[in-house]
Design a protein around this motif. Structure first.
Motif, short mmCIF file in Angstrom:
data_model
loop_
_atom_site.label_atom_id
_atom_site.label_comp_id
_atom_site.label_asym_id
_atom_site.label_seq_id
_atom_site.Cartn_x
_atom_site.Cartn_y
_atom_site.Cartn_z
N LEU A 45 -11.63 -13.60 -6.49
CA LEU A 45 -12.93 -14.24 -6.73
C LEU A 45 -13.37 -15.03 -5.51
CD1 LEU A 45 -15.26 -15.13 -8.59
CD2 LEU A 45 -13.76 -16.98 -9.38
N PHE A 46 -12.45 -15.80 -4.96
CA PHE A 46 -12.79 -16.61 -3.80
C PHE A 46 -13.25 -15.75 -2.64
CE2 PHE A 46 -12.82 -20.87 -2.25
CZ PHE A 46 -12.67 -20.78 -0.87
N LEU A 47 -12.57 -14.62 -2.43
CA LEU A 47 -12.97 -13.72 -1.34
C LEU A 47 -14.34 -13.11 -1.56
CD1 LEU A 47 -9.60 -11.90 -0.59
CD2 LEU A 47 -10.80 -13.53 0.88
N THR A 48 -14.72 -12.90 -2.82
CA THR A 48 -16.04 -12.31 -3.07
C THR A 48 -17.16 -13.31 -2.92
OG1 THR A 48 -15.91 -12.69 -5.46
CG2 THR A 48 -15.11 -10.57 -4.65
N ILE A 49 -16.90 -14.60 -3.15
CA ILE A 49 -17.98 -15.58 -3.04
C ILE A 49 -17.96 -16.36 -1.75
CG2 ILE A 49 -18.21 -15.80 -5.53
CD1 ILE A 49 -16.76 -18.47 -5.36
N THR A 97 -21.46 -23.84 6.29
CA THR A 97 -22.51 -23.48 5.34
C THR A 97 -21.93 -22.73 4.14
OG1 THR A 97 -22.99 -21.49 6.63
CG2 THR A 97 -24.38 -23.40 7.02
N THR A 98 -20.86 -22.00 4.36
CA THR A 98 -20.22 -21.27 3.26
C THR A 98 -19.62 -22.24 2.26
OG1 THR A 98 -19.70 -19.45 4.73
CG2 THR A 98 -18.49 -19.54 2.68
N THR A 99 -18.91 -23.26 2.74
CA THR A 99 -18.30 -24.21 1.81
C THR A 99 -19.36 -24.98 1.05
OG1 THR A 99 -18.06 -25.83 3.58
CG2 THR A 99 -16.14 -24.46 3.08
N THR A 100 -20.49 -25.27 1.68
CA THR A 100 -21.59 -25.93 0.99
C THR A 100 -22.14 -25.01 -0.09
OG1 THR A 100 -22.14 -27.13 3.00
CG2 THR A 100 -23.84 -27.03 1.29
N ALA A 101 -22.25 -23.73 0.21
CA ALA A 101 -22.78 -22.77 -0.77
C ALA A 101 -21.88 -22.68 -2.00
CB ALA A 101 -22.92 -21.40 -0.12
N ILE A 102 -20.59 -22.78 -1.83
CA ILE A 102 -19.67 -22.70 -2.96
C ILE A 102 -19.92 -23.86 -3.92
CG2 ILE A 102 -17.26 -22.87 -3.70
CD1 ILE A 102 -16.52 -21.65 -1.00
N THR A 103 -20.04 -25.05 -3.38
CA THR A 103 -20.16 -26.23 -4.22
C THR A 103 -21.57 -26.41 -4.78
OG1 THR A 103 -20.56 -27.62 -2.29
CG2 THR A 103 -18.29 -27.47 -3.09
N ASP A 156 -23.44 -20.87 -10.37
CA ASP A 156 -22.73 -19.70 -10.89
C ASP A 156 -21.35 -19.57 -10.24
OD1 ASP A 156 -22.59 -17.38 -12.56
OD2 ASP A 156 -22.86 -16.16 -10.75
N ASN A 157 -21.28 -19.73 -8.92
CA ASN A 157 -20.00 -19.66 -8.22
C ASN A 157 -19.07 -20.78 -8.66
OD1 ASN A 157 -20.78 -17.42 -6.81
ND2 ASN A 157 -21.25 -18.52 -4.92
N ASN A 158 -19.63 -21.97 -8.79
CA ASN A 158 -18.85 -23.12 -9.21
C ASN A 158 -18.26 -22.88 -10.60
OD1 ASN A 158 -17.86 -25.55 -8.40
ND2 ASN A 158 -19.72 -26.71 -8.80
N ARG A 159 -19.07 -22.35 -11.50
CA ARG A 159 -18.62 -22.06 -12.87
C ARG A 159 -17.51 -21.02 -12.87
NH1 ARG A 159 -19.56 -18.16 -15.82
NH2 ARG A 159 -21.38 -17.38 -14.74
N LYS A 160 -17.67 -19.97 -12.04
CA LYS A 160 -16.64 -18.92 -11.96
C LYS A 160 -15.32 -19.49 -11.42
CE LYS A 160 -19.84 -15.10 -11.14
NZ LYS A 160 -20.36 -14.17 -10.11
N LEU A 161 -15.41 -20.31 -10.38
CA LEU A 161 -14.20 -20.92 -9.83
C LEU A 161 -13.53 -21.87 -10.83
CD1 LEU A 161 -15.19 -21.61 -6.12
CD2 LEU A 161 -13.38 -20.11 -6.92
#
Length: 145
Positions: free
Chosen positions: A38-42, A55-61, A65-70
């Motif tokens: 999952l982490f590799l896909t997002i 910018t990627t780490t900001t996008a995760i948090t 939807d990504n936050n919920r999946k994680l």
């Protein structure tokens, strides 16, 4: 005095416990693998495919939807970890405290703060080597020579 039925029950229980522990540990590996996947896909890597950008780490948090999946997958990992602990009859809190205490002995703040050396770099001061003091089973530090 024990009879043969009691011996068979003990053997079956022990075999069953070992199988349950093994299966639980394999299940833990599977859910950790799902978290990694999952982490590799997002989290896309940079153009050289080697580092994660700011910018990627900001996008995760910031992506709900990504936050919920994680959150969901991380919850699965913790649930499975607790299942392993229950099957193996281990106290998770005690395991964590022992590991933190061991790390404190391996990497004393006064020696290691601001450094990234392996614990063997500090063996002469801590007494912990590749063969001595590695287990969390020992609650007291090894004796210095």
């Amino acid at each position: 005095q024990r009879n043969n039925e009691e011996d068979e029950d003990l053997t079956t229980t022990t075999s069953s416990s070992i199988a349950d522990a093994r299966n639980s540990i394999f299940q833990l590996g599977a859910v950790v693998g799902q978290l990694c996947s999952l982490f590799l896909t997002i989290v896309p890597l940079d153009s050289t495919n080697s580092t994660i950008t700011t910018t990627t780490t900001t996008a995760i948090t910031t992506t709900t939807d990504n936050n919920r999946k994680l959150e969901n997958q991380l919850g699965e990992v913790f649930l499975q970890l607790f299942r392993v602990a229950c099957v193996c009859e281990l106290d998770v809190r005690n395991c964590v405290l022992k590991k933190v205490e061991l790390n404190g002995r391996k990497y004393p703040v006064e020696l290691c703060k601001g450094k990234s050396g392996k614990y063997t770099n500090y063996s002469s001061q801590t007494g912990i080597t590749t063969t001595v003091g590695q287990s969390t089973m020992h609650s007291t530090p090894p004796q210095s020579i």
